[in-house]
Design a protein around this motif. Structure first.
Motif, short mmCIF file in Angstrom:
data_model
loop_
_atom_site.label_atom_id
_atom_site.label_comp_id
_atom_site.label_asym_id
_atom_site.label_seq_id
_atom_site.Cartn_x
_atom_site.Cartn_y
_atom_site.Cartn_z
N TRP A 139 -17.55 24.30 7.89
CA TRP A 139 -16.27 24.97 8.03
C TRP A 139 -15.44 24.87 6.75
CZ3 TRP A 139 -13.89 28.40 10.92
CH2 TRP A 139 -12.51 28.51 10.84
N LYS A 140 -15.49 23.70 6.12
CA LYS A 140 -14.74 23.51 4.89
C LYS A 140 -15.28 24.41 3.79
CE LYS A 140 -12.33 19.84 2.48
NZ LYS A 140 -12.11 18.37 2.37
N GLY A 141 -16.60 24.53 3.72
CA GLY A 141 -17.20 25.42 2.73
C GLY A 141 -16.86 26.87 2.99
N LEU A 142 -16.88 27.29 4.27
CA LEU A 142 -16.57 28.67 4.62
C LEU A 142 -15.10 29.00 4.32
CD1 LEU A 142 -18.46 28.88 8.03
CD2 LEU A 142 -19.04 30.13 5.96
N SER A 143 -14.22 28.05 4.59
CA SER A 143 -12.79 28.30 4.36
C SER A 143 -12.49 28.44 2.87
CB SER A 143 -11.95 27.16 4.95
OG SER A 143 -12.24 25.92 4.31
N ARG A 144 -13.35 27.82 2.04
CA ARG A 144 -13.17 27.93 0.58
C ARG A 144 -13.97 29.08 -0.01
NH1 ARG A 144 -14.21 21.62 -1.13
NH2 ARG A 144 -12.24 20.72 -0.38
N GLY A 149 -18.89 22.05 0.82
CA GLY A 149 -17.98 21.67 1.88
C GLY A 149 -17.36 20.32 1.60
N LEU A 150 -17.71 19.34 2.42
CA LEU A 150 -17.24 17.98 2.20
C LEU A 150 -17.81 17.42 0.91
CD1 LEU A 150 -17.74 16.48 5.78
CD2 LEU A 150 -15.54 16.93 4.67
N SER A 151 -17.07 16.52 0.31
CA SER A 151 -17.61 15.82 -0.86
C SER A 151 -18.72 14.88 -0.40
CB SER A 151 -16.51 15.01 -1.54
OG SER A 151 -16.07 13.94 -0.71
N GLY A 152 -19.59 14.50 -1.31
CA GLY A 152 -20.69 13.61 -0.96
C GLY A 152 -20.21 12.30 -0.38
N LYS A 153 -19.14 11.74 -0.96
CA LYS A 153 -18.60 10.46 -0.48
C LYS A 153 -18.03 10.59 0.93
CE LYS A 153 -17.47 8.53 -5.03
NZ LYS A 153 -16.37 8.05 -5.91
N MET A 271 -29.11 27.71 10.09
CA MET A 271 -28.62 26.63 10.94
C MET A 271 -27.41 25.93 10.34
SD MET A 271 -31.35 23.50 10.46
CE MET A 271 -32.81 24.48 10.80
N GLY A 272 -27.29 25.92 9.01
CA GLY A 272 -26.19 25.23 8.35
C GLY A 272 -26.34 23.72 8.45
N ASP A 273 -25.40 23.01 7.85
CA ASP A 273 -25.39 21.55 7.98
C ASP A 273 -25.19 21.14 9.43
OD1 ASP A 273 -25.61 21.63 5.28
OD2 ASP A 273 -23.81 20.46 4.83
N THR A 274 -24.56 22.02 10.20
CA THR A 274 -24.36 21.78 11.63
C THR A 274 -25.68 21.46 12.32
OG1 THR A 274 -22.52 23.34 11.63
CG2 THR A 274 -23.47 22.78 13.76
N GLY A 275 -26.72 22.21 11.98
CA GLY A 275 -28.02 21.99 12.60
C GLY A 275 -28.88 20.98 11.86
N SER A 276 -28.91 21.05 10.53
CA SER A 276 -29.84 20.22 9.77
C SER A 276 -29.48 18.74 9.82
CB SER A 276 -29.90 20.69 8.31
OG SER A 276 -28.64 20.64 7.70
N LEU A 277 -28.19 18.40 9.74
CA LEU A 277 -27.79 17.00 9.84
C LEU A 277 -28.10 16.43 11.22
CD1 LEU A 277 -24.35 16.92 7.94
CD2 LEU A 277 -26.55 16.02 7.16
N ALA A 278 -27.82 17.23 12.26
CA ALA A 278 -28.10 16.78 13.63
C ALA A 278 -29.59 16.59 13.85
CB ALA A 278 -27.54 17.80 14.62
#
Length: 308
Positions: A139-144, A149-153, A271-278
């Motif tokens: 979502w953060k990546g899409l909004s930008r 999206g999120l930073s690595g940290k 799938m996005g990070d939504t799917g791959s991280l899960a």
């Protein structure tokens, strides 16, 4: 009709046909293996959750793709990547949000005792936690309107929090064996180091599957195979709670197969990070609880290769 376009169209048609043959062959092989597992293994419940999850995943993905497109959840492609990937810009992403809940719902119907119920609930928590981290990241990546999206940290911090809660849950129930099984009946005793090692496994596997999600159908195809392999491996165990986890794994395999019909080249959805991280969190969580880290390493070798 311009004859000069014929070879191009023929090649495209042949490529699509080949992709479909590969996918149908994969589905048939997994279904046959599940049926054989149910026939020859006691307390085995593989075929029913597999068929249910494939069907639900396929149809819900088909219904959900236009919705993702209408709300402009479009993938942004890195300019540094291959030039032929630029044409994928605008493809709907965050497809994991459509199918991860299906796998969890199906998998939670087949626990066989209190222990397996508790373990499946714990792994479901882990999966949902990483899914929401992925949602936040996407979502953060899409909004930008960027691929970042999120930073690595920030991502690692959230993953550590989610993983520590899961590991504490596993610790108080004595689910994780510090004596890790290896090949040829060998094992290695980590002692108290099993806990930082387990945290490393959760972080490494989830980010490895995230890195693998770069080509059409790659992560979903690999995920379907690894979940199936784990399910069949657990099905051979004499522990009744492992049979329940096998049903859970085959349910997760089914949702990735159903999703693969839409994610194969040319992908209609990512799938996005939504799917791959899960996906990675679920695989590592099951492997930790069932002491099958070595099996996961062998089955998921492509994830390691992508990371390296």
């Amino acid at each position: 009709m311009n004859s000069s376009h014929f070879p191009i169209n023929f090649k495209k048609t042949a490529k699509v046909f080949t992709e479909n043959i590969y996918l149908i062959s994969l589905v048939l092989i997994i279904v046959i293996l599940s049926i054989l597992g149910d026939i020859f293994t006691r307390n085995s419940y593989l075929t029913i959750p597999l068929i249910i999850s494939i069907s639900l995943s396929y149809f819900i993905s088909k219904l959900g793709i236009p919705i993702l497109r209408n709300i402009k959840f479009h993938q942004t492609i890195k300019r540094e990547g291959p030039k032929n990937h630029i044409q994928k810009s605008g493809t709907p992403t965050m497809g994991g949000i459509l199918i991860i809940p299906i796998g969890l719902l199906v998998g939670n119907f087949f626990y066989l005792d209190y222990i397996s119920k508790s373990q499946i609930i714990a792994i479901s928590y882990l999966t949902i936690s990483y899914m929401f981290i992925g949602i936040f990241d996407d979502w953060k990546g899409l909004s930008r309107n960027t691929n970042k999206g999120l930073s690595g940290k920030a991502k690692i911090f959230l993953q550590i929090i989610a993983s520590l809660l899961f590991l504490y849950w596993a610790f108080i129930n004595g689910w994780i064996n510090p004596n890790i099984n290896l090949f040829f009946s060998l094992s290695f005793d980590f002692g108290m180091m099993i806990w930082p090692f387990s945290l490393f496994v959760l972080l490494a596997e989830s980010n490895a599957t995230n890195l693998t999600d770069g080509l059409d159908g790659l992560a979903s195809g690999c995920g379907a195979l690894v979940f199936t392999g784990l399910a069949l491996h657990l099905n051979l165990s004499e522990q009744i709670n492992n049979h329940a986890l096998a049903s859970f794994c085959i349910g997760m395999a089914g949702v990735w197969i159903g999703f693969l019909f839409h994610n194969k080249n040319p992908a209609k959805v990512f799938m996005g990070d939504t799917g791959s991280l899960a996906m990675g969190a679920t695989l590592s969580g099951v492997a930790l609880i069932t002491n099958n880290l070595w099996a996961l390493l062998l089955m998921g070798g492509i994830f390691l290769a992508e990371s390296l």
